[in-house]
Design a protein around this motif. Structure first.
Motif, PDB file in Angstrom:
ATOM      1  N   ALA A 423       0.561  -1.154   0.116  1.00  0.00           N
ATOM      2  CA  ALA A 423       0.062   0.066   0.052  1.00  0.00           C
ATOM      3  C   ALA A 423       0.953   1.451  -0.049  1.00  0.00           C
ATOM      4  O   ALA A 423       0.622   2.038  -0.765  1.00  0.00           O
ATOM      5  N   SER A 424       1.889   1.400   0.704  1.00  0.00           N
ATOM      6  CA  SER A 424       2.992   2.254   0.848  1.00  0.00           C
ATOM      7  C   SER A 424       3.611   2.952  -0.473  1.00  0.00           C
ATOM      8  O   SER A 424       3.425   3.819  -0.907  1.00  0.00           O
ATOM      9  N   ALA A 425       4.139   1.821  -0.942  1.00  0.00           N
ATOM     10  CA  ALA A 425       4.687   2.094  -2.431  1.00  0.00           C
ATOM     11  C   ALA A 425       3.729   2.481  -3.484  1.00  0.00           C
ATOM     12  O   ALA A 425       3.963   3.293  -4.295  1.00  0.00           O
ATOM     13  N   ALA A 426       2.494   1.832  -3.307  1.00  0.00           N
ATOM     14  CA  ALA A 426       1.550   2.215  -4.446  1.00  0.00           C
ATOM     15  C   ALA A 426       1.242   3.700  -4.138  1.00  0.00           C
ATOM     16  O   ALA A 426       0.829   4.479  -5.000  1.00  0.00           O
ATOM     17  N   GLN A 427       0.829   4.064  -2.686  1.00  0.00           N
ATOM     18  CA  GLN A 427       0.569   5.465  -2.566  1.00  0.00           C
ATOM     19  C   GLN A 427       1.547   6.306  -2.990  1.00  0.00           C
ATOM     20  O   GLN A 427       1.039   7.550  -3.302  1.00  0.00           O
ATOM     21  N   GLN A 428       2.981   6.028  -2.725  1.00  0.00           N
ATOM     22  CA  GLN A 428       4.070   7.061  -3.102  1.00  0.00           C
ATOM     23  C   GLN A 428       3.822   7.244  -4.605  1.00  0.00           C
ATOM     24  O   GLN A 428       4.331   8.458  -5.172  1.00  0.00           O
ATOM     25  N   LYS A 429       3.540   6.402  -5.353  1.00  0.00           N
ATOM     26  CA  LYS A 429       3.700   6.433  -6.952  1.00  0.00           C
ATOM     27  C   LYS A 429       2.138   6.933  -7.220  1.00  0.00           C
ATOM     28  O   LYS A 429       2.029   6.905  -8.601  1.00  0.00           O
ATOM     29  N   GLY A 430       1.136   6.968  -6.589  1.00  0.00           N
ATOM     30  CA  GLY A 430      -0.223   7.305  -6.994  1.00  0.00           C
ATOM     31  C   GLY A 430      -0.872   6.424  -7.553  1.00  0.00           C
ATOM     32  O   GLY A 430      -2.046   6.722  -8.458  1.00  0.00           O
ATOM     33  N   LEU A 431      -0.760   4.979  -7.132  1.00  0.00           N
ATOM     34  CA  LEU A 431      -1.395   3.936  -7.992  1.00  0.00           C
ATOM     35  C   LEU A 431      -2.394   3.486  -6.908  1.00  0.00           C
ATOM     36  O   LEU A 431      -2.136   3.488  -5.433  1.00  0.00           O
ATOM     37  N   SER A 432      -3.480   3.262  -7.429  1.00  0.00           N
ATOM     38  CA  SER A 432      -4.701   2.365  -6.431  1.00  0.00           C
ATOM     39  C   SER A 432      -4.337   0.971  -6.443  1.00  0.00           C
ATOM     40  O   SER A 432      -3.320   0.426  -7.449  1.00  0.00           O
ATOM     41  N   MET A 433      -5.023   0.096  -5.608  1.00  0.00           N
ATOM     42  CA  MET A 433      -4.740  -1.374  -5.497  1.00  0.00           C
ATOM     43  C   MET A 433      -5.968  -1.943  -5.757  1.00  0.00           C
ATOM     44  O   MET A 433      -7.277  -1.311  -5.416  1.00  0.00           O
ATOM     45  N   GLN A 434      -5.901  -3.348  -6.208  1.00  0.00           N
ATOM     46  CA  GLN A 434      -7.276  -4.126  -6.367  1.00  0.00           C
ATOM     47  C   GLN A 434      -6.517  -5.570  -5.589  1.00  0.00           C
ATOM     48  O   GLN A 434      -5.361  -5.852  -5.851  1.00  0.00           O
ATOM     49  N   TYR A 435      -7.493  -6.251  -4.486  1.00  0.00           N
ATOM     50  CA  TYR A 435      -7.232  -7.564  -3.869  1.00  0.00           C
ATOM     51  C   TYR A 435      -7.853  -8.497  -4.626  1.00  0.00           C
ATOM     52  O   TYR A 435      -9.166  -8.239  -5.356  1.00  0.00           O
ATOM     53  N   CYS A 436      -7.291  -9.627  -4.825  1.00  0.00           N
ATOM     54  CA  CYS A 436      -7.846 -10.868  -5.633  1.00  0.00           C
ATOM     55  C   CYS A 436      -7.792 -11.984  -5.045  1.00  0.00           C
ATOM     56  O   CYS A 436      -6.638 -12.156  -4.436  1.00  0.00           O
ATOM     57  N   MET A 437      -8.670 -12.898  -5.059  1.00  0.00           N
ATOM     58  CA  MET A 437      -8.602 -14.183  -4.087  1.00  0.00           C
ATOM     59  C   MET A 437      -8.400 -13.972  -2.719  1.00  0.00           C
ATOM     60  O   MET A 437      -7.724 -14.433  -2.084  1.00  0.00           O
ATOM     61  N   ALA A 438      -9.075 -12.745  -2.201  1.00  0.00           N
ATOM     62  CA  ALA A 438      -8.728 -12.653  -0.581  1.00  0.00           C
ATOM     63  C   ALA A 438      -9.580 -13.442   0.321  1.00  0.00           C
ATOM     64  O   ALA A 438     -10.542 -13.857  -0.084  1.00  0.00           O
ATOM     65  N   LEU A 439      -8.699 -13.395   1.394  1.00  0.00           N
ATOM     66  CA  LEU A 439      -9.566 -14.154   2.458  1.00  0.00           C
ATOM     67  C   LEU A 439     -10.339 -13.065   3.236  1.00  0.00           C
ATOM     68  O   LEU A 439     -10.184 -11.904   2.973  1.00  0.00           O
ATOM     69  N   PRO A 440     -11.332 -13.499   4.336  1.00  0.00           N
ATOM     70  CA  PRO A 440     -12.019 -12.433   4.834  1.00  0.00           C
ATOM     71  C   PRO A 440     -11.023 -11.489   5.601  1.00  0.00           C
ATOM     72  O   PRO A 440     -11.359 -10.408   5.604  1.00  0.00           O
ATOM     73  N   ARG A 441      -9.857 -11.981   6.192  1.00  0.00           N
ATOM     74  CA  ARG A 441      -9.017 -11.221   6.957  1.00  0.00           C
ATOM     75  C   ARG A 441      -8.575 -10.035   6.101  1.00  0.00           C
ATOM     76  O   ARG A 441      -8.154  -8.950   6.624  1.00  0.00           O
ATOM     77  N   HIS A 442      -8.244 -10.283   4.637  1.00  0.00           N
ATOM     78  CA  HIS A 442      -7.654  -9.359   3.763  1.00  0.00           C
ATOM     79  C   HIS A 442      -8.780  -8.165   3.499  1.00  0.00           C
ATOM     80  O   HIS A 442      -8.459  -6.945   3.238  1.00  0.00           O
ATOM     81  N   PHE A 443     -10.091  -8.449   3.648  1.00  0.00           N
ATOM     82  CA  PHE A 443     -11.195  -7.479   3.467  1.00  0.00           C
ATOM     83  C   PHE A 443     -10.909  -6.447   4.829  1.00  0.00           C
ATOM     84  O   PHE A 443     -10.944  -5.249   4.323  1.00  0.00           O
ATOM     85  N   LEU A 444     -10.649  -6.885   5.937  1.00  0.00           N
ATOM     86  CA  LEU A 444     -10.651  -6.104   7.000  1.00  0.00           C
ATOM     87  C   LEU A 444      -9.283  -5.458   6.970  1.00  0.00           C
ATOM     88  O   LEU A 444      -9.221  -4.348   7.334  1.00  0.00           O
ATOM     89  N   GLN A 445      -8.183  -6.140   6.520  1.00  0.00           N
ATOM     90  CA  GLN A 445      -6.958  -5.362   6.502  1.00  0.00           C
ATOM     91  C   GLN A 445      -7.114  -4.257   5.436  1.00  0.00           C
ATOM     92  O   GLN A 445      -6.434  -3.304   5.677  1.00  0.00           O
ATOM     93  N   GLY A 446      -7.825  -4.558   4.414  1.00  0.00           N
ATOM     94  CA  GLY A 446      -7.952  -3.385   3.450  1.00  0.00           C
ATOM     95  C   GLY A 446      -8.522  -2.328   3.772  1.00  0.00           C
ATOM     96  O   GLY A 446      -8.304  -1.092   3.198  1.00  0.00           O
TER      97      GLY A 446
END
Length: 736
Positions: A423-446
């Protein structure tokens, strides 16, 4: 603090003693929520007077140092009951209630290093209302819905047949957290088995929300959890993928590990985009899936596989296994990724998977299992993408990365290092992110990352068999402010295109050249490719949590124009026979007089808020309705008759509801010369153009349907956040 907040806290200070509890051992919050603890027995209790529910547990011995204090955190003014375990001195706990929210925040803190993670389990309720239904999300790819209570870092929904509801979930340490129990004998929140080496001062928190209505309670929970993180959640047009129609090459798309052999991969995609431009199909970005970079033949278990497509060159890109090098393979893009992007003339979304154990990255960076936990690795690959005008980074195979990187599940630091670095590297370069094949914990982490804009919520290639999973898991994503993505489909599939549009997230197709359906696509987007969508995602209505799996699904999304809310209702059969289904305007979020418009047969019916609208659905059939409120002038304006979402904000920018008139601001792409608006009224309305122009109003006396063609003014304005140039018209509608 407001006067009302002060009054509420004062009331909490003077709570009457509950039977069996010492005076001063309770705190009170919003909606009649009370939390208490008995010092002698160690029994703690949460009571909802609104729901008439009680949840209770025990510390396992007497409580010590019980105290009450008030304060303020990101959720607002709170009243906190704190204590420590007398028999286990290193542990202390607290329960917060909030003045303005039906929310409780539980915390447990270790005063000394802890080697046994089983000690960190609080709350642990053993007494609670009987016969509650349970719903959660399974610990597999895409977090599929489960009408049971799964033991992982999923929120647990507990509810009854009246849809009184509670949601409990971890509120921190998502990568190592787990809900515990079965909802029959125990409801608890704790950590994964195997977590070790917890430091002194380690704190784990749990959020509990109580409310009336399943969806309302989900929303209260999600907003509280995201606000606790201090994260600004993205709007549904926050990045290029959310704003515009796109083309996808992932699993299920026609050009997934395939291309025209005469043109090559790059040439095939370049020719396809040229064709779309010539046809006036406004594709605004291109997704590159796992086919473009170097991989091994080894799957996550270590088993050696084969190439992805035996009819194509057997090079390092044409493989199933883990990442070797995150660079464009010269067999596909001889001049590199950046040169291809300039030639194709579109911003890119790019995919990534797990890091293979054989990758040289292991010698240069800290890689835990299959996961990069070194911020320098993330900076390297995101920097490479940024130089090629990649706008969104898609991290796939999150379930596999978690399963085969044990440190992520057992260490306090590793899981956060993996996702924080990304997330930090993407933010520094102005990129957004997408999660795929996430577990429930990744939704909360996101929920911790403002640049995580989208998340996949169902399996590869959208199809009818995945609609249920898509809708129920969209509920989790939506609560957390992450926009659900349906995955790729073909433009000929009108229902899939409708569902994706109603998701309020991405709309992306993967047709083979020459098979695209322009007319369908233009039901979803303007001529400049901007998606005309609802404010909120398409979600199962409350009744779907008790209806059973064979009854027709009813799901709704909505757009709010001030006090005027329009709801979009999609239904489909799930049984083996034609079935009757029904909803009221209030059930789909419009508690006032409305017109319900049946899009398929172009008819409408006026209803009161509590009147039922009944319809039939065939086993393989679908139905789509638009529910529009009657404005104070007696007019129901639906919007653009050619769009799935006729009054989405990218077409109807605003509505002003005055007693004698309804005013609308209509937005046009530069290529659009006119839009035909429609609605219903008891008599022919007068339509006046304040800016732009309006044609003659047609009116059907029998049905009350009117229509009018509206054209924009010549002035151009910028539409945010994409800064698109648009034209507008402002019209006023009055009932004669």
């Amino acid at each position: 603090m407001t006067f009302l907040q002060c009054a509420a806290l004062s009331a909490a200070l003077t709570l009457p003693a509950f039977p069996g509890y010492a005076a001063g051992s309770g705190v009170q919050g919003a909606h009649g929520i009370v939390a208490t603890i008995d010092e002698e027995s160690g029994r703690y209790e949460v009571r909802s007077n609104e729901l008439e529910w009680v949840f209770a547990g025990e510390l396992g011995g007497a409580a010590a140092d019980v105290s009450v204090k008030d304060g303020q955190d990101r959720l607002g003014a709170f009243r906190e009951l704190s204590f420590r375990w007398r028999e286990q001195v290193p542990l202390s706990g607290s329960i917060r209630t909030y003045v303005d929210r039906p929310v409780l925040l539980f915390a447990i803190t270790s005063g000394e290093p802890v080697s046994d993670a089983a000690l960190i389990r609080f709350p642990r309720f053993t007494k609670f209302p009987k016969n509650l239904r349970g719903f959660s999300y399974a610990n597999t790819a895409f977090a599929p819905p489960s009408f049971a209570l799964e033991e992982n870092a999923t929120p647990w929904l507990l509810y009854d047949d009246q849809t009184r509801a509670a949601v409990l979930s971890p509120a921190a340490n998502y990568m190592i957290a787990s809900m515990r129990g079965d909802g029959k004998a125990e409801i608890a929140s704790g950590l994964n088995t195997g977590v070790a080496g917890l430091p002194a001062g380690f704190t784990h928190t749990t959020l509990m929300v109580l409310g009336v209505g399943v969806n309302a309670t989900w929303d209260t929970w999600g907003s509280a959890l995201t606000e606790l993180q201090g994260t600004q959640r993205p709007a549904n047009d926050a990045d290029i993928g959310l704003r515009y129609l796109g083309y996808w090459t992932d699993n299920g798309a026609e050009y997934y590990y395939d291309y025209d052999h005469k043109l090559g991969y790059a040439g095939t995609l370049e020719a396809l985009m040229q064709r779309y431009r010539a046809e006036g199909i406004p594709i605004r970005y291109l997704q590159l899936d796992s086919w473009w970079y170097y991989k091994t033949l080894t799957d996550p278990t270590g088993k050696t596989g084969t190439s992805k497509n035996s009819r194509l060159p057997l090079e390092e890109w044409n493989r199933y296994g883990g990442l070797v090098k995150y660079e464009a393979h010269p067999g596909l893009f001889p001049k590199g990724l950046a040169a291809f992007q300039k030639t194709v003339g579109l911003p890119l979304i790019t995919h990534n998977r797990w890091i293979d154990p054989a990758s040289p990255y292991h010698q240069r960076y800290r890689i835990s299992g299959l996961a990069a936990v070194d911020p320098n690795w993330w900076r390297e690959i995101i920097g490479y993408l940024s130089s090629a005008n990649v706008v969104t980074y898609e991290q796939d195979w999150l379930n596999v990365i978690y399963e085969y990187s044990p440190e992520l599940a057992t260490s306090v630091q590793a899981g956060d290092a993996f996702t924080d670095g990304m997330a930090s590297a993407a933010q520094q370069k102005g990129l957004s992110m997408q999660y795929c094949m996430a577990l429930p914990r990744h939704f909360l982490q996101g929920a911790r990352y403002g640049n995580l804009t989208t998340i996949r919520v169902s399996g590869d290639r959208l199809e009818r068999s995945k609609w249920d999973a898509f809708l129920y898991t969209s509920r989790l994503a939506s609560a957390l402010g992450i926009w659900p993505w349906s995955d790729v489909f073909m433009s000929t599939e009108a229902d899939n295109l409708l569902i994706a549009t109603l998701s309020a997230g991405m709309v992306g197709v993967g047709d083979r050249s020459g098979t695209e359906h322009k007319e369908n696509l233009l039901h979803a987007v303007r001529l400049d490719g901007v998606i005309i969508k609802p404010d909120t995602p398409l979600l199962p209505i409350d009744a779907m949590y008790t209806a059973g799996s064979k009854r027709p699904m009813i799901a709704s999304a909505h757009t709010d124009h001030g006090a005027l809310r329009t709801s979009y209702v999609f239904s489909y059969g799930r049984g083996f026979e034609v079935a009757s289904a029904a909803f009221t305007p209030a059930q789909v979020g419009v508690p006032r007089d409305v017109y319900v418009y049946d899009v398929r047969d172009r008819s409408a019916r006026r209803l009161g808020a509590s009147e039922a609208f009944t319809f039939a659905v065939a086993p393989n059939g679908t139905a789509y309705f638009v529910v529009t409120p009657v404005a104070r002038a007696g007019i129901a304006l639906f919007g653009d008759e050619g769009k799935f979402v006729p009054d989405g904000r990218k077409r109807i920018a605003s509505l002003a509801d005055d007693p004698d008139r309804l005013s609308a601001t209509v937005t046009f792409a530069p290529q659009e010369n006119a839009v035909r608006l429609f609605g219903y009224a008891p008599r022919r309305p007068t339509v006046t153009a304040v800016t732009g122009s309006a044609g003659e109003v047609s009116f059907d006396k029998r049905t009350g349907r009117f229509a009018v063609s509206v054209s924009p003014s010549p002035e151009q304005v910028h539409e945010g956040p994409g800064n698109d140039l648009v034209h507008q018209a402002i019209i006023s509608l009055q009932s004669r």
